[in-house]
Design a protein around this motif. Structure first.
Motif, short mmCIF file in Angstrom:
data_model
loop_
_atom_site.label_atom_id
_atom_site.label_comp_id
_atom_site.label_asym_id
_atom_site.label_seq_id
_atom_site.Cartn_x
_atom_site.Cartn_y
_atom_site.Cartn_z
N TYR A 32 0.85 -1.12 -0.02
CA TYR A 32 0.04 -0.06 -0.08
C TYR A 32 0.84 1.28 -0.07
O TYR A 32 1.74 1.47 0.72
N LEU A 34 1.42 5.66 -0.59
CA LEU A 34 0.66 6.82 -0.29
C LEU A 34 1.62 7.96 -0.73
O LEU A 34 2.77 7.92 -0.75
N SER A 49 -3.72 7.65 -2.64
CA SER A 49 -2.93 6.30 -2.36
C SER A 49 -3.35 5.50 -3.68
O SER A 49 -4.09 5.46 -4.28
N ARG A 93 3.60 1.06 3.08
CA ARG A 93 3.55 -0.18 4.35
C ARG A 93 3.10 -1.11 3.76
O ARG A 93 2.73 -1.60 2.92
N GLU A 98 1.04 -1.32 10.50
CA GLU A 98 0.58 -0.11 10.15
C GLU A 98 1.57 0.84 9.90
O GLU A 98 1.11 2.16 9.82
N LYS A 99 2.83 0.78 10.28
CA LYS A 99 3.91 1.79 10.22
C LYS A 99 3.93 2.41 8.60
O LYS A 99 4.18 1.13 7.83
N LEU A 100 4.28 3.46 8.51
CA LEU A 100 4.52 3.92 7.23
C LEU A 100 5.91 4.25 7.09
O LEU A 100 6.92 4.54 8.19
N PHE A 102 8.45 6.40 5.09
CA PHE A 102 8.65 7.52 4.06
C PHE A 102 9.77 7.58 3.20
O PHE A 102 11.07 7.21 3.64
N TYR B 35 6.18 11.59 14.95
CA TYR B 35 7.21 11.48 13.94
C TYR B 35 8.50 12.24 13.90
O TYR B 35 8.13 13.41 14.57
N PHE B 42 14.29 12.14 6.45
CA PHE B 42 13.65 10.97 6.63
C PHE B 42 12.57 11.36 7.61
O PHE B 42 13.03 11.97 8.51
N LEU B 43 11.26 10.68 7.43
CA LEU B 43 10.21 11.10 8.26
C LEU B 43 10.08 9.61 8.88
O LEU B 43 9.59 8.74 8.11
N ILE B 45 8.41 7.26 12.15
CA ILE B 45 7.11 7.12 13.23
C ILE B 45 8.14 6.76 14.65
O ILE B 45 9.27 6.20 14.56
N ILE B 56 2.70 1.70 19.18
CA ILE B 56 3.97 1.34 18.74
C ILE B 56 4.98 2.06 19.19
O ILE B 56 4.97 3.53 19.85
N GLY B 98 -3.61 3.20 12.40
CA GLY B 98 -2.96 2.74 11.08
C GLY B 98 -3.88 3.22 10.00
O GLY B 98 -3.80 2.82 8.87
N ASN B 100 -3.86 5.53 7.65
CA ASN B 100 -2.86 6.60 7.07
C ASN B 100 -3.48 7.56 6.27
O ASN B 100 -2.78 8.89 6.02
N GLU B 101 -4.32 7.15 5.53
CA GLU B 101 -5.17 8.24 4.42
C GLU B 101 -5.85 9.50 5.44
O GLU B 101 -5.87 10.51 4.79
#
Lengths: 112, 114
Positions: A32, A34, A49, A93, A98-100, A102, B35, B42-43, B45, B56, B98, B100-101
């Motif tokens: 997935y 985004l 996404s 991800r 669930e961690k993105l 980037f 974050y 770099f971004l 979490i 998390i 989670g 994310n959107e």
């Protein structure tokens, strides 16, 4: 370990033309993806996404293409407008996590 | 009436100090995040909390301690600050963990450790 890469730190495009922002990934588990957009002094905001079961997703002027075999995705903006000038982050991800992850972002500048 | 607000916007401090960054969201979301965007952009979490429970916890030095007094607040305390802690820290929230959107970010806190 840079699993999501945006190799172009910056991009300048004439207003009205197409902007193409690229993103590559190395982790084949990602399913997935985004795109986020960030203006100066603001936090990122979700843009569009795509799931790995698709190869294209469109929302107005924004279209994201996914090439799983090449582990590559791209964001197309057409026509580009001055308000599109921002930093664009690609993120990914995988199912169950669930961690993105980037990328480092591409600064898009639209030239009037 | 900012959705996710964090304070301060800028924080300049000496090595070894202890500092806190506050975050509040008025969206009624259940999940909040911290974050970090480092010097290489770099971004990543650091933490997420869902209804005040830690969900998390990335590999972050234990000098960083998040605290969630209620689901609308997630503060970040940093003890014994080091040069490498210099970064932009973003708070974020979403209705569900989670999601994310529908991730809403604050405008960031630029931390500079001298």
């Amino acid at each position: 370990d840079q699993q999501v890469k945006q190799n172009s730190p910056s991009l300048s495009v004439q207003e009205g033309r197409i902007s193409i922002l690229n993103c590559d990934y190395t982790n084949s588990m990602f399913d997935y993806f985004l795109w986020y957009k960030k203006y100066p002094a603001e936090g990122p905001t979700f843009l569009i996404s795509i799931s790995s079961i698709k190869d294209k997703n469109e929302d107005g002027r924004f279209t994201v293409f996914l090439n799983k075999s090449a582990k590559h995705l791209s964001l197309h903006i057409v026509p580009s407008q001055p308000g599109d000038s921002a930093v664009y982050f690609c993120a990914a991800r995988y199912f169950g996590n669930e961690k993105l992850t980037f990328g480092t972002g591409t600064r898009l500048t639209i030239i009037p | 009436d900012t959705a996710v607000s964090q304070t301060p916007k800028y924080l300049v401090t000496q090595m070894g100090n202890d500092k806190s960054i506050k975050c509040e969201q008025n969206l009624g979301h259940d999940t909040m995040y911290w974050y970090k965007q480092d010097s290489k952009k770099f971004l990543k979490i650091m933490f997420s909390y869902n209804n005040k429970e830690l969900i998390i916890n990335e590999t972050v030095p234990n000098r960083f301690s998040p605290k969630s007094p209620d689901k609308a607040h997630l503060n970040l305390h940093i003890n014994s600050l080091e040069l490498g802690d210099s970064a932009v820290y973003f708070c974020a929230s979403s209705q569900e963990s989670g999601d994310n959107e529908k991730l809403f970010f604050g405008s960031g806190t630029q931390l500079s450790v001298l």
